[in-house]
Design an enzyme around this catalytic site. Structure first.
Site, PDB file in Angstrom:
ATOM      1  N   GLY A 191       0.811  -1.218   0.000  1.00 49.19           N
ATOM      2  CA  GLY A 191       0.000   0.000   0.000  1.00 49.19           C
ATOM      3  C   GLY A 191       0.837   1.258   0.000  1.00 49.19           C
ATOM      4  O   GLY A 191       0.311   2.351   0.033  1.00 49.19           O
ATOM      5  N   CYS A 192       2.175   1.104  -0.048  1.00 54.35           N
ATOM      6  CA  CYS A 192       3.031   2.280  -0.112  1.00 54.35           C
ATOM      7  C   CYS A 192       3.574   2.410  -1.530  1.00 54.35           C
ATOM      8  O   CYS A 192       3.871   1.422  -2.179  1.00 54.35           O
ATOM      9  CB  CYS A 192       4.193   2.148   0.863  1.00 54.35           C
ATOM     10  SG  CYS A 192       3.648   2.081   2.573  1.00 54.35           S
ATOM     11  N   GLN A 193       3.725   3.652  -1.993  1.00 56.75           N
ATOM     12  CA  GLN A 193       4.239   3.872  -3.352  1.00 56.75           C
ATOM     13  C   GLN A 193       5.736   3.642  -3.432  1.00 56.75           C
ATOM     14  O   GLN A 193       6.250   3.271  -4.461  1.00 56.75           O
ATOM     15  CB  GLN A 193       3.916   5.292  -3.789  1.00 56.75           C
ATOM     16  CG  GLN A 193       2.478   5.435  -4.219  1.00 56.75           C
ATOM     17  CD  GLN A 193       2.326   6.505  -5.276  1.00 56.75           C
ATOM     18  OE1 GLN A 193       3.204   7.316  -5.499  1.00 56.75           O
ATOM     19  NE2 GLN A 193       1.200   6.499  -5.951  1.00 56.75           N
TER      20      GLN A 193
END
Lengths: 412, 141
Positions: free
Chosen positions: B51-53
Site C-alpha cells: 500500500g506504499c508507493q
C-alpha cells in the site's frame, strides 16, 4: 483557387481554452505535466458534454422519437469523424469502447477466444503498459498459448534483431504500442506490421499515446487492429475506439451480450447484429462517444503537425535544461520520441521528488507508469515522468526544472 | 519514560515551529535521515508494507515485555513519516501499541499535503505496526 487560410499557432489562445490550468495548487500556479496519464479538456469538449445532456440526451439506435434520432445521429457522426481521422475504409470498422484497455480486451477475448489455440505464440513488446500485456496473458492461459516479450534496447527502442528471431517462431499475433507511455519511444509500427504480416501474424497497435500527438493512418500502416483512448486526447474519460479490419471483425464473435448487439434473440439461439453494433452491447457511453469526435475536431482545428511541432520543441527544451543539472539521467532516448520525458536524478528517489514538485504546484507522474516490465528491463523501480501537451509552455518547463533543482538540494 | 501522548504532542509542537510546507518537509527529511538503520537481514519482501508507493520495510522484535521497531524506505520523505510513527510507539507493550490513538498525524498539518495514495500508505504503516503488536500479544498469551 481557394486556399486554406494560414492558421497561426497561438499558444495563449490555446491555453485560454483550458479553464483548469488557471488555478493555484498549494498556493502556486498549476503546472500540469501529467498529460500521458490524462490530458486536460478544452472548453469546446466541456461545453459539448453539457450540450448533449441539455439538448439531445436519449438512448440511441432504439427510439423513433426525435431526441433518440438526434442522439443517434450525433453518435454516428462521431464514428464517421473517427473513421476519417484514422483513415479507416468504413465507419463500421470503428467500434466505440471505454478506452484503449477495453479495445485490447475486446480483441483478446473476441478474436483470441475464437481463434487462439494451444501452443500458439503471441508477441508483446517489452515496453507495453499493463493493458496491452495482461489481456493477452489471461486469454493465453485459458487457451494454453504463450506470450513472449520483444526485448528493448538501452536506448528505449525495440530490439528489432530480436524481433526478427522471434518471428521465426511463427507467432499468430503481435501486440505493440505506437508510442510508449513510459519512455515516449515512437515505434516503427509500419515496419513491424509488414514483417509480421510476412510471417502470417496479425498486429494490434495500441494507440493510447499516439492519438494526441500524431496523424494516424490505419490503412497506410496496414494495422489489423488499432486501439485509441479518448481521455488522453482532450476527450472525456471512458471514451475510446477500436479500429479493426472489416473481415477480421466479421469473423469474431461478440464480446459482450445485450442491448442492440443482436439481430434476433430466441431461447433456441440468438443471432448477432452487423458491424459495428455486434461489439457495442448495452447502452454505450453515448456522450463520451459523441464528445470524442468533438475532441478530435478540436485537435484538427489546431492541426496535428502544429501540435507535435510544439510538443517536440518543449521536449527538446526540457531535456536540454535538465541536462544542465547534476545527476540527471534520462530513461529512454530513442531517436523518435513523443513528448514524454522519463528520468531519474542521482541520489533522489522519484517519489520524494514528485512530492516536493507537488508542493510547488507541479504535477508529474512518479513510479512504474503501469509498465513494470519496462522498469525491470532498466533495473529501476520507477522514474519521474514529465509529459507535455499542446497547452504547455517553456516558462512552465523553467519552473519545473527549477523545482527539480530545489527538490534535489532538499533531498540529497 | 514519557507517555505515547506526550511524545505525540512533542512531535506536533516541533512541526508547529515551521510555518511553511518547506520547513515541515525539511524537518521530515531530517527525521528520515536520522532514522536508525534497519538490519539488512530484515530488508526482505516479507517485511515490505503493502500500500506504499515507495518500498517500506518494517521489522519488530520483542525485547522483554516491550516491542522494538526498526524500519527503512528507499524514499527519504517516507522514511521521515515512518520515523514519526516509530518514535511514540517504540519500546511499548503490545497493549499500549494496540490502544494508541495515532490521530496526531492529522495535527501536524501534513495530511493536507498527502495525496490519498500517500495517506493510504500512512494508514498501512500504522496498521502494520498494530499487526505486529497483535501478533506478539497472541504469542505471549
Amino acid at each position: 483557387m481557394i486556399t486554406k487560410p494560414e492558421t497561426k499557432f497561438d499558444l495563449e489562445a490555446i491555453r485560454n481554452e483550458f479553464p483548469i490550468l488557471n488555478q493555484k495548487v498549494n498556493g502556486q500556479d498549476l503546472v500540469y505535466f501529467d498529460n500521458a496519464a490524462t490530458s486536460q479538456k478544452p472548453k469546446k469538449v466541456i461545453q459539448a458534454i453539457q450540450d448533449y445532456y441539455q439538448n439531445i440526451n436519449a438512448n440511441i439506435h432504439r427510439g423513433v422519437h426525435k431526441l433518440s434520432q438526434l442522439a443517434t445521429d450525433a453518435y454516428e457522426a462521431s464514428r464517421k469523424t473517427l473513421q476519417e481521422h484514422l483513415n479507416a475504409r468504413f465507419a463500421h470498422e470503428i467500434i466505440f469502447t471505454t478506452g484503449a484497455s477495453q479495445g485490447v480486451n475486446l480483441v483478446a477475448r473476441a478474436w483470441g477466444g475464437k481463434f487462439l489455440k494451444s501452443g500458439d505464440i503471441i508477441l508483446v513488446s517489452g515496453m507495453e503498459h499493463h493493458s496491452n500485456i495482461v489481456p493477452w496473458q489471461i486469454i493465453a492461459q485459458e487457451k494454453g498459448a504463450e506470450v513472449l516479450p520483444i526485448p528493448i534496447l538501452e536506448s528505449g527502442e525495440l530490439d528489432l534483431e530480436a524481433f526478427h528471431e522471434l518471428l521465426k517462431k511463427n507467432p499468430v499475433l503481435v501486440a505493440v504500442n505506437h508510442v510508449s507511455n513510459a519512455l515516449g519511444t515512437i515505434n516503427p509500427v509500419k515496419e513491424i506490421i509488414k514483417l509480421s504480416h510476412e510471417k502470417g501474424a496479425l498486429v494490434l497497435v495500441d494507440g493510447a499515446q499516439s492519438l494526441p500527438h500524431m496523424k494516424i493512418d490505419v490503412q497506410d500502416l496496414n494495422a489489423d487492429f488499432y486501439v485509441v483512448s479518448g481521455h488522453k486526447a482532450y476527450g472525456p474519460t471512458g471514451s475510446g475506439a477500436l479500429y479493426g479490419k472489416e473481415d477480421l471483425l466479421k469473423e469474431m464473435n461478440p464480446y459482450m451480450g445485450g442491448g442492440e448487439m443482436i439481430s434476433e434473440v430466441k431461447f433456441s439461439g440468438s443471432t448477432w447484429a452487423d458491424l459495428p453494433h455486434k461489439f457495442e452491447a448495452g447502452t454505450p457511453h453515448i456522450e463520451g462517444g459523441i464528445v470524442l469526435g468533438k475532441a478530435i475536431d478540436w485537435m484538427n482545428e489546431i492541426g496535428l503537425e502544429e501540435i507535435s511541432r510544439h510538443e517536440n520543441e518543449l521536449l527538446i527544451y526540457a531535456q536540454s535544461k535538465l541536462n544542465e543539472l547534476e545527476g540527471f539521467r534520462p530513461i529512454g532516448q530513442a531517436k523518435n520520441k513523443a513528448s514524454v520525458l522519463s528520468f531519474l536524478m542521482e541520489g533522489v528517489h522519484p517519489y520524494d521528488l514528485g512530492m516536493i514538485l507537488d508542493q510547488l504546484g507541479i504535477a508529474v507522474r512518479t513510479g512504474h507508469h503501469c509498465a513494470q516490465p519496462v522498469m525491470d528491463s532498466y533495473k529501476i523501480p520507477g522514474t519521474i515522468r514529465a509529459s507535455f501537451a499542446v497547452y504547455n509552455t517553456k516558462a512552465e518547463i523553467d519552473r519545473f526544472v527549477q523545482g527539480v533543482q530545489q527538490a534535489c538540494e532538499m533531498l540529497r | 519514560m514519557e507517555s505515547i501522548q506526550e511524545i505525540q504532542e512533542e512531535i506536533v509542537d516541533d512541526f508547529a515551529l515551521f510555518e511553511d510546507w518547506m520547513g515541515k518537509y525539511n524537518h521530515l527529511i531530517d527525521l528520515g535521515k536520522d532514522l536508525p538503520e534497519i538490519d539488512d537481514a530484515y530488508k526482505t519482501d516479507d517485511h515490505l508494507i503493502k500500500g506504499c508507493q515507495s518500498r517500506v520495510w518494517l521489522h519488530a522484535d520483542m525485547k522483554g515485555e516491550k516491542i522494538h521497531f526498526s524500519a527503512d524506505s528507499d524514499a527519504i520523505i517516507t522514511k521521515g513519516i515512518i520515523s514519526l510513527l516509530i518514535r511514540p510507539l517504540n519500546h511499548r507493550s503490545p497493549d499500549e501499541i494496540l490502544n494508541a490513538d495515532m490521530g496526531f498525524v492529522d495535527e501536524i498539518g501534513l495530511k493536507e499535503h498527502l495525496s490519498p495514495t500517500r495517506a493510504n500508505g500512512l494508514v498501512s504503516m500504522i496498521k502494520q505496526m498494530k499487526t505486529y503488536a497483535l501478533a506478539f500479544k497472541a504469542k505471549s498469551l
